[in-house]
Design a protein around this motif. Structure first.
Motif, PDB file in Angstrom:
ATOM      1  N   HIS A 120       0.830  -1.198   0.000  1.00  0.00           N
ATOM      2  CA  HIS A 120       0.000   0.000   0.000  1.00  0.00           C
ATOM      3  C   HIS A 120       0.872   1.258   0.000  1.00  0.00           C
ATOM      4  O   HIS A 120       2.036   1.241   0.423  1.00  0.00           O
ATOM      5  CB  HIS A 120      -0.926   0.005   1.210  1.00  0.00           C
ATOM      6  CG  HIS A 120      -1.966  -1.071   1.175  1.00  0.00           C
ATOM      7  ND1 HIS A 120      -3.012  -1.053   0.278  1.00  0.00           N
ATOM      8  CD2 HIS A 120      -2.109  -2.205   1.906  1.00  0.00           C
ATOM      9  CE1 HIS A 120      -3.759  -2.125   0.459  1.00  0.00           C
ATOM     10  NE2 HIS A 120      -3.244  -2.840   1.438  1.00  0.00           N
ATOM     11  N   PHE A 121       0.280   2.364  -0.460  1.00  0.00           N
ATOM     12  CA  PHE A 121       1.036   3.606  -0.623  1.00  0.00           C
ATOM     13  C   PHE A 121       1.620   4.093   0.699  1.00  0.00           C
ATOM     14  O   PHE A 121       2.774   4.528   0.755  1.00  0.00           O
ATOM     15  CB  PHE A 121       0.128   4.686  -1.231  1.00  0.00           C
ATOM     16  CG  PHE A 121       0.824   5.984  -1.495  1.00  0.00           C
ATOM     17  CD1 PHE A 121       1.628   6.148  -2.618  1.00  0.00           C
ATOM     18  CD2 PHE A 121       0.684   7.055  -0.631  1.00  0.00           C
ATOM     19  CE1 PHE A 121       2.276   7.346  -2.868  1.00  0.00           C
ATOM     20  CE2 PHE A 121       1.325   8.259  -0.865  1.00  0.00           C
ATOM     21  CZ  PHE A 121       2.128   8.406  -1.992  1.00  0.00           C
ATOM     22  N   VAL A 134       5.793   4.706   1.209  1.00  0.00           N
ATOM     23  CA  VAL A 134       6.536   5.941   1.472  1.00  0.00           C
ATOM     24  C   VAL A 134       7.391   5.823   2.727  1.00  0.00           C
ATOM     25  O   VAL A 134       8.409   6.521   2.865  1.00  0.00           O
ATOM     26  CB  VAL A 134       5.603   7.171   1.562  1.00  0.00           C
ATOM     27  CG1 VAL A 134       4.935   7.442   0.223  1.00  0.00           C
ATOM     28  CG2 VAL A 134       4.559   7.015   2.661  1.00  0.00           C
ATOM     29  N   ILE A 135       7.026   4.935   3.627  1.00  0.00           N
ATOM     30  CA  ILE A 135       7.857   4.705   4.812  1.00  0.00           C
ATOM     31  C   ILE A 135       9.009   3.764   4.465  1.00  0.00           C
ATOM     32  O   ILE A 135      10.171   4.024   4.817  1.00  0.00           O
ATOM     33  CB  ILE A 135       7.003   4.141   5.958  1.00  0.00           C
ATOM     34  CG1 ILE A 135       6.084   5.239   6.485  1.00  0.00           C
ATOM     35  CG2 ILE A 135       7.879   3.586   7.088  1.00  0.00           C
ATOM     36  CD1 ILE A 135       5.071   4.765   7.495  1.00  0.00           C
ATOM     37  N   ARG A 136       8.729   2.680   3.760  1.00  0.00           N
ATOM     38  CA  ARG A 136       9.787   1.727   3.411  1.00  0.00           C
ATOM     39  C   ARG A 136      10.897   2.371   2.596  1.00  0.00           C
ATOM     40  O   ARG A 136      12.080   2.074   2.792  1.00  0.00           O
ATOM     41  CB  ARG A 136       9.182   0.547   2.623  1.00  0.00           C
ATOM     42  CG  ARG A 136      10.232  -0.469   2.158  1.00  0.00           C
ATOM     43  CD  ARG A 136       9.608  -1.616   1.387  1.00  0.00           C
ATOM     44  NE  ARG A 136       8.987  -1.213   0.141  1.00  0.00           N
ATOM     45  CZ  ARG A 136       9.649  -1.001  -1.009  1.00  0.00           C
ATOM     46  NH1 ARG A 136      10.967  -1.113  -1.054  1.00  0.00           N
ATOM     47  NH2 ARG A 136       8.987  -0.673  -2.099  1.00  0.00           N
ATOM     48  N   THR A 137      10.530   3.288   1.714  1.00  0.00           N
ATOM     49  CA  THR A 137      11.520   3.911   0.833  1.00  0.00           C
ATOM     50  C   THR A 137      12.120   5.186   1.407  1.00  0.00           C
ATOM     51  O   THR A 137      12.883   5.871   0.724  1.00  0.00           O
ATOM     52  CB  THR A 137      10.888   4.211  -0.530  1.00  0.00           C
ATOM     53  OG1 THR A 137       9.722   5.041  -0.349  1.00  0.00           O
ATOM     54  CG2 THR A 137      10.487   2.916  -1.242  1.00  0.00           C
ATOM     55  N   GLY A 138      11.775   5.522   2.644  1.00  0.00           N
ATOM     56  CA  GLY A 138      12.410   6.667   3.289  1.00  0.00           C
ATOM     57  C   GLY A 138      11.856   8.015   2.896  1.00  0.00           C
ATOM     58  O   GLY A 138      12.477   9.046   3.173  1.00  0.00           O
ATOM     59  N   VAL A 139      10.691   8.052   2.262  1.00  0.00           N
ATOM     60  CA  VAL A 139      10.088   9.331   1.910  1.00  0.00           C
ATOM     61  C   VAL A 139       9.682  10.096   3.173  1.00  0.00           C
ATOM     62  O   VAL A 139       9.815  11.314   3.267  1.00  0.00           O
ATOM     63  CB  VAL A 139       8.869   9.114   0.990  1.00  0.00           C
ATOM     64  CG1 VAL A 139       8.112  10.419   0.750  1.00  0.00           C
ATOM     65  CG2 VAL A 139       9.312   8.508  -0.344  1.00  0.00           C
ATOM     66  N   ILE A 140       9.183   9.357   4.156  1.00  0.00           N
ATOM     67  CA  ILE A 140       8.711   9.962   5.405  1.00  0.00           C
ATOM     68  C   ILE A 140       8.972   8.971   6.533  1.00  0.00           C
ATOM     69  O   ILE A 140       9.010   7.757   6.305  1.00  0.00           O
ATOM     70  CB  ILE A 140       7.200  10.310   5.310  1.00  0.00           C
ATOM     71  CG1 ILE A 140       6.762  11.286   6.408  1.00  0.00           C
ATOM     72  CG2 ILE A 140       6.346   9.060   5.354  1.00  0.00           C
ATOM     73  CD1 ILE A 140       7.162  12.712   6.149  1.00  0.00           C
TER      74      ILE A 140
END
Length: 584
Positions: A554-555, A559-565
């Motif tokens: 899920h989105f 974004v957490i797994r990829t370090g966006v936030i």
């Protein structure tokens, strides 16, 4: 409890109100103004309504030396959001006779009326009472409407949790005779009034309870002061895991305020559930902050005193020692659209209601003098009325602004389907994945707290985001999108995988990273940005999601797994490590 001299102004109003009477009756009788006294506006919330004015014409009326266009928003109390077809038809009638000819489904499974004139408050509540519905405690510093899952797989379990929602709602309802005397015009009983649970000062702030049935978290159970997670054994409800301390509200620029998700503190068997709930309410009654209303929710009481204190109080007050929490699992916090069948063979049809607004839209897509926007020519209100006329089962409101025509027999499906097809209730636009997973609060023109548009703007923004997702190849992937006009959290924006919170006209704070199943808060990513900046930020993120997404991811998780936030692991670190990229 707080020293009386340090109490907030609202606490003094409650104490002096004679069990919520104040001067409300006098205000209703005053025909020289469309408003009621300022102190009484705090008390009328307990009766289910707020005084508002039409902000679209506020400046115009001021220039003409007229008082604001005062009117009222009135919300019904409807445990688990269940009504009969006959009740629905009357609720629809009341909207046309006493309000603005539209209905608003709320995020707490009830109906809300807008643009109710002062002179119509009493007849509206009296007519509602005649069909078995009231507004007692729909707002105010008491327990609010008790929510319950609309989609359990087992029909017997749904029946049980509806009964529990009603039992809890009635048990925690305020008992003063003021409602009957002022609005139902019943004679005083002659006995001294009292509040056996709440006392003269009621609770420090609002209190919310919800019941979820795994694997569906369609009520956002962790966003409530008390969340009851149904535990089912061999098809039978045996008790609830108890989560405490959820709440969405915060204040811009005040890091001491924050949203919080409920913490599971143990399992209560059925014979201990009601006493556990009542005891938790009394703990908040006695230890909640009555000096600072921004610090008065149960979540702050828990964080200030600790979970061990809560367990000690349960034991001391009611000899309650909760058992170890049972295993459970949630898959989602949205609603499954279309036809579903439960284990007793009955069918249930869930219809998407964009942002909960039930109205008939003209050929330009406008309703109520252009204040509400929808699909051109979409006769949604008429269609639901026609369905209610032929439907033999119950009608359920969901916690996501949608409506369920439940308990449909196989032989009756075709009549329902004919109406759905005739009015285009299953139109593709209405069920696009991003649109279905989106939700907003009312905001302008009526909410006095709104800083930016919400209900009137989100559909337009979702159109553009759906286009971005479709172009990127993930147009069929639902992403939970929430928008509110202020940070009070009415549409639970901090549980959006993408969340927008109004900061100023046309400007929003952008939040990312909540869990799809409602089990993790999001975090601030960009502050005070308009549509161009929103699309500039989200377009590459959605494209990256399409390119790098793991199977079934899920989105919010992406974004957490990829370090966006950074992930928000609990409410107290909601304001930590905010911002893009470097937050990882």
């Amino acid at each position: 409890m707080s020293d009386t001299k340090n109490l907030s102004p609202v606490e003094h109003i409650k104490l002096a109100s004679n069990y919520l009477r104040g001067t409300i009756a006098d205000g209703l009788a005053d025909e020289l103004t469309a408003s009621i006294a300022e102190d009484d506006t705090q008390l009328t919330k307990f009766y289910g309504f707020y005084q508002q004015d039409d902000r679209d014409i506020r400046a115009e009326r001021k220039a003409s030396k007229l008082e604001p266009h005062y009117q009222f928003m009135l919300r019904l109390r409807l445990p688990a959001g269940v009504v009969t077809g006959e009740q629905y038809l009357e609720i629809d009638r009341l909207a046309h006779e006493y309000a603005n000819g539209t209905l608003r489904l709320t995020t707490r499974q009830t109906f809300q009326y807008h643009h109710v004139a002062k002179k119509h408050l009493r007849p509206l509540l009296q007519d509602a009472y005649r069909i078995g519905v009231d507004a007692r405690g729909a707002c105010g510093d008491v327990n609010r409407n008790v929510m319950a899952s609309a989609f359990p797989e087992k029909s017997a379990v749904h029946t049980a949790i509806h009964e529990w929602s009603t039992k809890i709602s009635e048990h925690l309802a305020w008992k003063s005779r003021a409602y009957e005397e002022i609005f139902l015009e019943q004679k005083p009983s002659g006995e001294e009034d009292h509040e056996p649970l709440y006392g003269k000062s009621y609770l420090p702030r609002k209190f919310k309870i919800a019941i979820a049935v795994p694997p569906e978290n369609d009520v956002d159970v962790f966003a409530n002061d008390i969340g009851l997670i149904a535990i089912v054994d061999d098809g039978e409800l045996i008790g609830f895991n108890v989560a405490i301390g959820g709440g969405m509200g915060t204040t811009h620029g005040e890091p001491a305020t924050y949203p919080r998700l409920g913490t599971v503190i143990g399992f209560a068997p059925l014979d201990q559930t009601l006493e556990t709930v009542e005891t938790l309410v009394t703990i908040q009654r006695d230890y909640g902050d009555r000096e600072n209303r921004k610090h008065a929710r149960f979540k702050y009481t828990i964080d200030d005193h600790g979970l061990d204190f809560i367990h000690e109080q349960l034991a001391e007050r009611a000899d309650i020692k909760l058992e170890t929490a049972r295993d459970y699992h949630f898959d989602r916090n949205g609603d499954p659209l279309g036809w579903q069948q439960s284990d007793n063979g009955a069918w249930h049809l869930t219809l998407f209601i964009e942002n909960g607004r039930i109205a008939d839209f003209d050929d330009k897509g406008l309703a109520h003098h252009g204040q509400y926007h929808g699909r051109p020519g979409y006769k949604l209100m008429t269609a639901l009325r026609e369905l209610a006329k032929v439907h033999k089962g119950t009608i359920r409101l969901t916690g996501n602004h949608n409506i369920v025509f439940a308990d449909v027999a196989e032989a009756d499906k075709s009549a329902i389907e004919d109406i759905v097809e005739h009015y285009g209730l299953d139109d593709g636009r209405e069920t696009s994945p991003l649109r279905h997973a989106s939700m907003s609060c009312v905001a302008f023109p009526t909410c006095g707290l709104a800083m930016a548009e919400s209900e009137r703007y989100l559909p337009e923004l979702v159109d553009k985001l759906q286009g971005v997702a479709t172009d990127a190849g993930v147009g069929d992937v639902p992403i939970v999108i929430r928008m509110t006009g202020c940070p009070n959290g009415c549409a639970r924006p901090f549980l959006g995988e993408i969340g927008f919170v109004g900061k100023a006209p046309g400007k929003y704070n952008l939040y990312l990273g909540a869990a799809f199943d409602g089990s993790r808060l999001n975090k601030l990513y960009r502050e005070n940005i308009g549509e161009d900046e929103i699309l500039a930020e989200l377009t590459p993120l959605i494209e990256r999601f399409a390119a790098e997404r793991e199977d079934g991811e899920h989105f919010g998780d992406f974004v957490i797994r990829t370090g966006v936030i950074a992930a928000t692991t609990e409410g107290r670190n909601f304001h930590d490590n905010v911002g893009p990229a470097q937050a990882a």
